[in-house]
Design a protein around this motif. Structure first.
Motif, mmCIF file in Angstrom:
data_model
loop_
_atom_site.group_PDB
_atom_site.id
_atom_site.type_symbol
_atom_site.label_atom_id
_atom_site.label_comp_id
_atom_site.label_asym_id
_atom_site.label_seq_id
_atom_site.Cartn_x
_atom_site.Cartn_y
_atom_site.Cartn_z
ATOM 1 N N PHE A 1 0.863 -1.185 0.000
ATOM 2 C CA PHE A 1 0.000 0.000 0.000
ATOM 3 C C PHE A 1 0.898 1.232 0.000
ATOM 4 C CE2 PHE A 1 -2.528 -3.425 1.700
ATOM 5 C CZ PHE A 1 -3.770 -3.228 1.111
ATOM 6 N N ARG A 2 0.281 2.411 0.046
ATOM 7 C CA ARG A 2 1.034 3.665 -0.026
ATOM 8 C C ARG A 2 1.586 4.101 1.329
ATOM 9 N NH1 ARG A 2 0.222 7.225 -4.238
ATOM 10 N NH2 ARG A 2 -0.036 9.004 -2.827
ATOM 11 N N GLY A 3 1.281 3.369 2.373
ATOM 12 C CA GLY A 3 1.776 3.717 3.695
ATOM 13 C C GLY A 3 1.206 2.773 4.729
ATOM 14 N N ALA A 4 1.691 2.907 5.980
ATOM 15 C CA ALA A 4 1.204 2.046 7.048
ATOM 16 C C ALA A 4 -0.264 2.315 7.366
ATOM 17 C CB ALA A 4 2.055 2.238 8.300
ATOM 18 N N GLY A 5 -0.689 3.565 7.245
ATOM 19 C CA GLY A 5 -2.095 3.898 7.508
ATOM 20 C C GLY A 5 -3.051 3.137 6.597
ATOM 21 N N PRO A 6 -2.870 3.216 5.268
ATOM 22 C CA PRO A 6 -3.714 2.427 4.364
ATOM 23 C C PRO A 6 -3.587 0.923 4.574
ATOM 24 C CG PRO A 6 -2.669 4.202 3.159
ATOM 25 C CD PRO A 6 -2.043 4.193 4.531
ATOM 26 N N ALA A 7 -2.383 0.442 4.890
ATOM 27 C CA ALA A 7 -2.210 -0.991 5.148
ATOM 28 C C ALA A 7 -2.987 -1.420 6.384
ATOM 29 C CB ALA A 7 -0.723 -1.321 5.322
ATOM 30 N N LEU A 8 -2.989 -0.575 7.406
ATOM 31 C CA LEU A 8 -3.747 -0.868 8.621
ATOM 32 C C LEU A 8 -5.249 -0.871 8.335
ATOM 33 C CD1 LEU A 8 -3.796 -1.340 11.686
ATOM 34 C CD2 LEU A 8 -3.797 1.151 11.974
ATOM 35 N N THR A 9 -5.697 0.081 7.541
ATOM 36 C CA THR A 9 -7.114 0.117 7.143
ATOM 37 C C THR A 9 -7.501 -1.166 6.416
ATOM 38 O OG1 THR A 9 -7.087 2.534 6.989
ATOM 39 C CG2 THR A 9 -8.827 1.392 5.784
ATOM 40 N N ALA A 10 -6.608 -1.636 5.542
ATOM 41 C CA ALA A 10 -6.869 -2.879 4.802
ATOM 42 C C ALA A 10 -6.950 -4.070 5.748
ATOM 43 C CB ALA A 10 -5.778 -3.100 3.757
ATOM 44 N N LEU A 11 -6.122 -4.076 6.774
ATOM 45 C CA LEU A 11 -6.164 -5.166 7.757
ATOM 46 C C LEU A 11 -7.490 -5.148 8.519
ATOM 47 C CD1 LEU A 11 -4.632 -7.463 9.250
ATOM 48 C CD2 LEU A 11 -3.799 -5.706 10.836
ATOM 49 N N LEU A 12 -7.912 -3.977 8.935
ATOM 50 C CA LEU A 12 -9.151 -3.851 9.706
ATOM 51 C C LEU A 12 -10.380 -4.196 8.871
ATOM 52 C CD1 LEU A 12 -8.289 -0.538 11.597
ATOM 53 C CD2 LEU A 12 -8.471 -2.820 12.611
ATOM 54 N N SER A 13 -10.293 -3.973 7.565
ATOM 55 C CA SER A 13 -11.427 -4.257 6.683
ATOM 56 C C SER A 13 -11.435 -5.692 6.179
ATOM 57 C CB SER A 13 -11.405 -3.304 5.481
ATOM 58 O OG SER A 13 -10.302 -3.589 4.633
ATOM 59 N N GLY A 14 -10.356 -6.446 6.448
ATOM 60 C CA GLY A 14 -10.284 -7.827 5.996
ATOM 61 C C GLY A 14 -9.665 -8.009 4.630
ATOM 62 N N THR A 15 -9.142 -6.920 4.040
ATOM 63 C CA THR A 15 -8.500 -7.026 2.731
ATOM 64 C C THR A 15 -7.206 -7.827 2.820
ATOM 65 O OG1 THR A 15 -9.439 -4.873 2.123
ATOM 66 C CG2 THR A 15 -7.611 -5.686 0.776
ATOM 67 N N VAL A 16 -6.456 -7.657 3.910
ATOM 68 C CA VAL A 16 -5.275 -8.476 4.179
ATOM 69 C C VAL A 16 -5.433 -9.107 5.556
ATOM 70 C CG1 VAL A 16 -3.748 -7.133 2.698
ATOM 71 C CG2 VAL A 16 -3.967 -6.508 5.119
#
Length: 328
Positions: free
Chosen positions: A190-205
């Protein structure tokens, strides 16, 4: 004044002229707003470090310090390069992470043009230095790091993890862990840790390696579970989380530090002014409380010590990147 005194005075004029601009810059610095580039989106470790520091610097220097989240390029390369190219006048600073030294090596690994060199930067002060932590959603089936490893061995390449971009700190941490554990994971940048964390919380990763300050609010809210610590020792904000070294993975050691940099040709008087200001910032009760509340304790180092730390840490990270090899 005799002739010899006059000649000595005339000979000294070029030196005086050379010194005057630096002196004038330092005396008048800062005369306008300062930009602090953060080469990642909001929500990650660099942003977490930058905002309290920028507010404190404003009070000390008497001019606005504007945080500019300039993400892109994977791992922070766009923002790092922009700061490297900026005028070395003290008005463009960089708050970046340990991936600073890794990204030029990744460019060389892929035979790409190198966006910047570490030699273009002058370390001013280290702000934070936390171990990366392996986190998963509380809904995930893995209760321990060993659960995660055993499942990954059964399903090579099927468990996904997010990162701040190829060869960024989060990516290198996860690959270091995966190599040591003998597992294969699927990297989703992702473009940063913030978007990666959002993806984790949403179940994308399904997993992420990130800093304690990034993870703690979500753990406290009951959304994430931390399975392992990439540092050499346990940390106060997650005292029950074992280190990977405790679990037998002796070569897993990865930290995500944040530090303030300027350009290498910054005039010495301005560098000194910034170092003095940062010493005050890092002793500020407001800054200390802000970082403590986030789960990231201050890890201040002044420029000489920080420079040595960057050199040592960078050598270890570059070796890790070479071991990872080319990852598309």
């Amino acid at each position: 004044m005799d002739r010899r005194d006059l000649l000595r005075a005339v000979a000294a004029l070029p030196l005086l002229r050379a010194a005057l601009p630096d002196q004038a810059l330092a005396q008048g610095y800062p005369a306008r707003n300062i930009t602090m580039i953060v080469p990642f989106p909001a929500g990650g470790q660099a942003d977490l470090a930058a905002r309290p520091v920028a507010m404190a610097l404003e009070r000390i220097l008497g001019k606005p310090v504007i945080v500019d989240n300039r993400a892109g390029g994977g791992g922070g390369s766009v923002g790092n390069a922009a700061a490297a190219r900026a005028e070395p006048d003290g008005y463009t600073l960089l708050m970046t992470l340990s991936s600073l030294a890794v990204l030029p090596e990744a460019d060389r690994l892929f035979d790409r043009p190198v966006a910047y060199e570490v030699s273009q930067f002058m370390p001013i002060a280290r702000v934070l230095a936390d171990p990366t932590l392996l986190a998963v959603p509380v809904s995930a089936p893995w209760k321990t790091a060993q659960d995660f490893i055993e499942d990954a061995k059964k399903r090579p390449g099927q468990i996904t993890y997010g990162s701040s971009g190829p060869y960024g700190t989060l990516h290198v941490a996860m690959e270091m862990f995966a190599n040591s554990a003998g597992i294969k994971l699927l990297h989703v940048p992702f473009r940063g840790a913030g978007p990666a964390l959002t993806a984790l919380l949403s179940g994308t990763v399904q997993a992420i390696a990130a800093a304690p300050g990034t993870l703690k609010p979500q753990v406290d809210d009951g959304k994430l579970r931390v399975l392992g610590n990439c540092g050499a020792r346990r940390i106060a904000s997650f005292p029950d989380v074992p280190t990977f070294q405790e679990l037998g993975y002796k070569d897993v050691e990865m930290y995500i530090w944040a530090g303030l940099f300027a350009q290498s040709s910054l005039p010495a008087p301005i560098a000194t002014r910034l170092r003095e200001a940062m010493a005050q910032v890092m002793a500020s009760p407001e800054v200390l409380k802000s970082f403590e509340a986030s789960g990231s304790l201050v890890a201040y180092q002044d420029a000489p010590e920080f420079s040595r730390f960057v050199a040592d840490d960078s050598a270890r990270l570059i070796a890790a990147v070479k071991k990872i090899g080319r990852v598309e």
